[in-house]
Design a protein around this motif. Structure first.
Motif, mmCIF file in Angstrom:
data_model
loop_
_atom_site.group_PDB
_atom_site.id
_atom_site.type_symbol
_atom_site.label_atom_id
_atom_site.label_comp_id
_atom_site.label_asym_id
_atom_site.label_seq_id
_atom_site.Cartn_x
_atom_site.Cartn_y
_atom_site.Cartn_z
ATOM 1 N N UNK A 30 58.282 -51.923 -31.572
ATOM 2 C CA UNK A 30 58.345 -53.097 -32.441
ATOM 3 C C UNK A 30 57.696 -54.287 -31.748
ATOM 4 N N UNK A 31 57.283 -55.248 -32.552
ATOM 5 C CA UNK A 31 56.699 -56.485 -32.046
ATOM 6 C C UNK A 31 57.607 -57.635 -32.443
ATOM 7 N N UNK A 32 58.009 -58.462 -31.458
ATOM 8 C CA UNK A 32 58.890 -59.589 -31.739
ATOM 9 C C UNK A 32 60.338 -59.279 -31.417
ATOM 10 N N UNK A 33 61.169 -60.331 -31.379
ATOM 11 C CA UNK A 33 62.610 -60.164 -31.161
ATOM 12 C C UNK A 33 63.353 -61.325 -31.817
ATOM 13 N N UNK B 170 52.830 -66.206 -30.187
ATOM 14 C CA UNK B 170 53.018 -66.634 -28.804
ATOM 15 C C UNK B 170 54.372 -66.171 -28.279
ATOM 16 N N UNK B 171 54.344 -65.488 -27.148
ATOM 17 C CA UNK B 171 55.537 -64.967 -26.462
ATOM 18 C C UNK B 171 56.238 -63.835 -27.209
ATOM 19 N N UNK B 172 55.643 -63.327 -28.287
ATOM 20 C CA UNK B 172 56.249 -62.178 -28.971
ATOM 21 C C UNK B 172 56.085 -60.934 -28.102
ATOM 22 N N UNK B 173 57.186 -60.285 -27.697
ATOM 23 C CA UNK B 173 57.067 -59.106 -26.843
ATOM 24 C C UNK B 173 56.809 -57.842 -27.663
ATOM 25 N N UNK C 41 49.750 -62.440 -26.690
ATOM 26 C CA UNK C 41 49.214 -62.804 -27.999
ATOM 27 C C UNK C 41 49.438 -64.291 -28.253
ATOM 28 N N UNK C 42 48.543 -64.895 -28.996
ATOM 29 C CA UNK C 42 48.697 -66.289 -29.395
ATOM 30 C C UNK C 42 48.690 -66.383 -30.906
ATOM 31 N N UNK C 43 47.815 -67.237 -31.444
ATOM 32 C CA UNK C 43 47.702 -67.373 -32.894
ATOM 33 C C UNK C 43 47.016 -66.140 -33.471
ATOM 34 N N UNK D 285 44.550 -56.015 -23.688
ATOM 35 C CA UNK D 285 44.618 -56.698 -24.976
ATOM 36 C C UNK D 285 43.196 -57.061 -25.366
ATOM 37 N N UNK D 286 42.752 -56.557 -26.504
ATOM 38 C CA UNK D 286 41.404 -56.834 -26.988
ATOM 39 C C UNK D 286 41.494 -57.587 -28.304
ATOM 40 N N UNK D 287 40.769 -58.702 -28.415
ATOM 41 C CA UNK D 287 40.734 -59.489 -29.647
ATOM 42 C C UNK D 287 39.279 -59.594 -30.091
ATOM 43 N N UNK D 288 38.980 -59.050 -31.258
ATOM 44 C CA UNK D 288 37.607 -59.060 -31.766
ATOM 45 C C UNK D 288 37.607 -59.442 -33.237
ATOM 46 N N UNK D 289 36.421 -59.821 -33.716
ATOM 47 C CA UNK D 289 36.272 -59.999 -35.153
ATOM 48 C C UNK D 289 36.477 -58.645 -35.812
#
Length: 361
Positions: free
Chosen positions: A217-220, A292-295, A316-318, A343-347
């Motif tokens: 899961x993502x978040x808490x 932001x800060x979501x584990x 992760x951020x925005x 962590x990869x962030x792409x279009x």
């Protein structure tokens, strides 16, 4: 002599009638050419893909299941005379569908409409087309200020074949520009409204000891994420070419969850070299939000043995529309440990790449 005069008089109308008969088809054809030239045609950029994994491009999706895109559009008379502009709605949730085959799709709608050369046009299109009636599912609305709104969109969707990849596009020009420069076509270059989060994994160490992710899961409860059981809406003002998407407030929940256990088979002999490809664990389509800060919370087994759950910092951020966020996990089956390797962030759509096989990877 009188007989010859009668014969001449009879002949002249016959010549006149033959002349009309010869000229009429030409006049008819010219009229048809003018009508065809002034028709408003629609098209979707061929390399735009509403795709998750192996789904087809927009044209293929439309041909296979009747899906299309919806169009709103209006024209403005006296466009260059401040205070005297007159807006006339031309398209109201018109459905545009494709026919043909790969790379040769033809988009159409009914009834066909025609350009008014003396006016300025503004359009907005969205994918997939939905009804303009409020109900249990998603629906579209439009107001007198030319703002389109897509309602009841899920805050997140697990990619399982039932998800909708929502897209939007705008276009505006003088009618004469569409006619003379674009052959009467309005070509929509769609952009993704949602973001895409992808979790991948591989392992190193003892190849016989195979890892499994049993829960993910993502978040808490402190750093929350969009609630998948609730819906939101997004609107777009298409009176201006610089308009942006405006999201309604979203409901937050503790986490986004994985639906089922996934076995990891991608193995590497080297601790720092990932195999190609790594294994896809899961994918989510989400509305834009701050992560932001979501584990990333992972429960796992190695060789059938359960280990203590791990909360991994994701960095992760925005989370932005049209972006693809790939989190790659690495298991070590010697130490029975787990880490976030990359962590990869792409279009989501790779700009400048027209090869449809890799365009939206």
């Amino acid at each position: 002599m009188r007989r010859n005069m009668k014969t001449g008089n009879l002949f002249r109308p016959l010549v006149f009638m033959l002349t009309i008969a010869i000229l009429m088809p030409t006049a008819c054809c010219e009229h048809e050419m003018l009508v065809e030239k002034d028709a408003i045609f629609m098209s979707a950029q061929q390399t735009t893909r509403a795709i998750i994994n192996d789904k087809n491009d927009l044209g293929g999706e439309s041909v296979s299941n009747g899906t299309g895109f919806g169009v709103y559009g209006y024209k403005t008379a006296n466009y260059s005379v401040p205070g005297e502009e007159i807006d006339i709605q031309v398209f109201t949730n018109t459905k545009v569908t494709a026919s043909g085959t790969d790379d040769n799709y033809s988009w159409s709608y009914t009834p066909l409409k025609y350009w008014d050369r003396a006016t300025y046009y503004r359009f907005v299109a969205y994918w997939p087309h939905i009804t303009a009636t409020a109900g249990s599912g998603a629906y579209v609305s439009h107001d007198a200020n030319h703002i389109i709104k897509l309602n009841n969109l899920p805050c997140w969707q697990e990619v399982d074949g039932t998800e909708n990849d929502w897209l939007i596009s705008t276009s505006q020009k003088y009618a004469s520009q569409y006619i003379d420069q674009d052959n009467g076509y309005v070509e929509f270059s769609f952009q993704h409204l949602l973001a895409r989060i992808e979790i991948r994994a591989w392992y190193f160490g003892n190849e016989a000891k195979i890892p499994e992710i049993t829960e993910l899961s993502l978040g808490n409860s402190t750093y929350k994420v969009p609630d998948g059981t609730t819906v939101t809406s997004v609107s777009r003002d298409y009176t201006t070419s610089s308009g942006s998407n405006s999201w309604s407030p979203i409901t937050y929940a503790n986490n986004i969850t994985l639906a089922e256990t996934v076995q990891i088979n991608a193995f590497s002999d080297y601790a720092d070299v990932a195999p190609d490809p790594t294994d896809l664990v899961c994918e989510w389509l989400v509305v834009p939000f701050s992560a932001t800060n979501c584990p990333l919370n992972v429960e796992y087994k190695i060789d059938g043995v359960s280990f203590a759950p791990v909360a991994i910092a994701t960095s992760l951020g925005a989370i932005e529309s049209g972006k693809k966020y790939t989190l790659t996990l690495k298991f070590n089956t010697i130490t029975n440990s787990l880490e976030l390797k990359e962590l990869s962030v792409k279009d989501w759509v790779e700009s400048g790449n027209s090869n449809k096989d890799v365009y939206n990877w």
